[in-house]
Design a protein around this motif. Structure first.
Motif, mmCIF file in Angstrom:
data_model
loop_
_atom_site.group_PDB
_atom_site.id
_atom_site.type_symbol
_atom_site.label_atom_id
_atom_site.label_comp_id
_atom_site.label_asym_id
_atom_site.label_seq_id
_atom_site.Cartn_x
_atom_site.Cartn_y
_atom_site.Cartn_z
ATOM 1 N N GLU A 42 0.838 -1.207 0.000
ATOM 2 C CA GLU A 42 0.000 0.000 0.000
ATOM 3 C C GLU A 42 0.868 1.251 0.000
ATOM 4 O OE1 GLU A 42 -3.679 1.768 2.735
ATOM 5 O OE2 GLU A 42 -1.912 0.888 3.690
ATOM 6 N N ASP A 43 2.066 1.179 0.590
ATOM 7 C CA ASP A 43 2.974 2.327 0.642
ATOM 8 C C ASP A 43 3.273 2.896 -0.744
ATOM 9 O OD1 ASP A 43 3.088 2.084 3.353
ATOM 10 O OD2 ASP A 43 5.156 1.340 3.434
ATOM 11 N N SER A 44 3.246 2.058 -1.755
ATOM 12 C CA SER A 44 3.522 2.513 -3.116
ATOM 13 C C SER A 44 2.476 3.503 -3.601
ATOM 14 C CB SER A 44 3.583 1.321 -4.081
ATOM 15 O OG SER A 44 4.613 0.423 -3.720
ATOM 16 N N TYR A 45 1.328 3.507 -2.939
ATOM 17 C CA TYR A 45 0.203 4.322 -3.388
ATOM 18 C C TYR A 45 0.039 5.624 -2.601
ATOM 19 C CZ TYR A 45 -1.093 0.592 -6.538
ATOM 20 O OH TYR A 45 -1.082 -0.333 -7.548
ATOM 21 N N HIS A 70 -6.148 5.634 -2.497
ATOM 22 C CA HIS A 70 -6.876 4.371 -2.427
ATOM 23 C C HIS A 70 -7.745 4.143 -3.661
ATOM 24 C CE1 HIS A 70 -6.480 3.784 2.213
ATOM 25 N NE2 HIS A 70 -5.522 3.182 1.553
ATOM 26 N N ASP A 71 -8.170 5.216 -4.315
ATOM 27 C CA ASP A 71 -8.957 5.049 -5.545
ATOM 28 C C ASP A 71 -8.131 4.346 -6.613
ATOM 29 O OD1 ASP A 71 -11.159 6.272 -4.414
ATOM 30 O OD2 ASP A 71 -10.744 8.242 -5.289
ATOM 31 N N LEU A 72 -6.877 4.769 -6.764
ATOM 32 C CA LEU A 72 -6.000 4.128 -7.750
ATOM 33 C C LEU A 72 -5.718 2.687 -7.356
ATOM 34 C CD1 LEU A 72 -4.234 4.275 -10.264
ATOM 35 C CD2 LEU A 72 -2.372 5.138 -8.821
ATOM 36 N N LEU A 73 -5.464 2.458 -6.063
ATOM 37 C CA LEU A 73 -5.201 1.088 -5.600
ATOM 38 C C LEU A 73 -6.409 0.199 -5.863
ATOM 39 C CD1 LEU A 73 -3.593 -1.091 -4.159
ATOM 40 C CD2 LEU A 73 -4.318 -0.111 -1.970
#
Length: 208
Positions: A42-45, A70-73
């Protein structure tokens, strides 16, 4: 719910910063064939902050859900579930912003996503097939975080302690700990809990 399907199985691993999420995810990954499993952080986002000065980036609260894209994830996880590849962002913690290069990720039968705030939004939670919460005492998390951030991320002891006091601990209490209730399984001791890892490994093999 029947988890036996050909779509990638999405496993979320949440918990406090330095609780052992990454170790748990990597340990499970190492126990399964390489072509069957991968780990996304998640850190990548974290949002790109290249438009901000370094001092502005340093003042960002990285322990608030608003710091994460979080939308992109969620979009990327949805694409992976459809059997499509994605270009995941890559984050530079020393510069507090995304790198220019992305990482191409292809779907595998099992995809583990690990991060502190994975369960903070319903849409993202609903995307996950299995939710694990690593429950580690905060004093242990702090010691691990000091060692990690100084050695791996080039941070000073003072900056690590100040960030922990001002944002990390409050962020855990306000945004992370409450999401424990959404977990399917709560795991004490994280990546060092061999019994829990054995059970998860068996369950994942059965689910795919």
């Amino acid at each position: 719910m029947n988890f036996t399907h050909k779509q990638p199985l999405l496993v979320g691993v949440a918990g406090a910063s330095a609780s052992g999420k990454s170790l748990l995810a990597k340990t499970i990954q190492q126990r399964l064939p390489t072509e069957q499993i991968q780990v996304i952080s998640e850190d990548s986002y974290y949002y790109d902050q290249s438009h901000l000065t370094m001092s502005e980036r340093e003042r960002t609260n990285y322990d608030h859900p608003s710091s994460m894209d979080h939308d992109l994830l969620q979009t990327h996880l949805g694409l992976l579930k459809q059997g499509k590849s994605i270009h995941a962002p890559s984050y530079d913690f020393s510069q507090h912003t995304r790198r220019a290069e992305t990482i191409e990720v292809h779907p595998t039968p099992i995809i583990i996503i690990e991060g502190i705030m994975l369960f903070s939004e319903q849409g993202l939670r609903d995307t996950l097939d299995l939710k694990l919460f690593v429950d580690t005492p905060l004093d242990i998390c702090l010691l691990r975080r000091i060692r990690r951030d100084i050695v791996e991320r080039g941070r000073s002891l003072e900056s690590v302690i100040n960030q922990y006091k001002n944002t990390v601990r409050p962020g855990y209490i306000n945004f992370i700990q409450p999401t424990k209730e959404y977990a399917d399984v709560i795991i004490p001791k994280g990546g060092k809990n061999n019994i829990a890892i054995d059970l998860i490994e068996t369950k994942l093999k059965a689910m795919i």
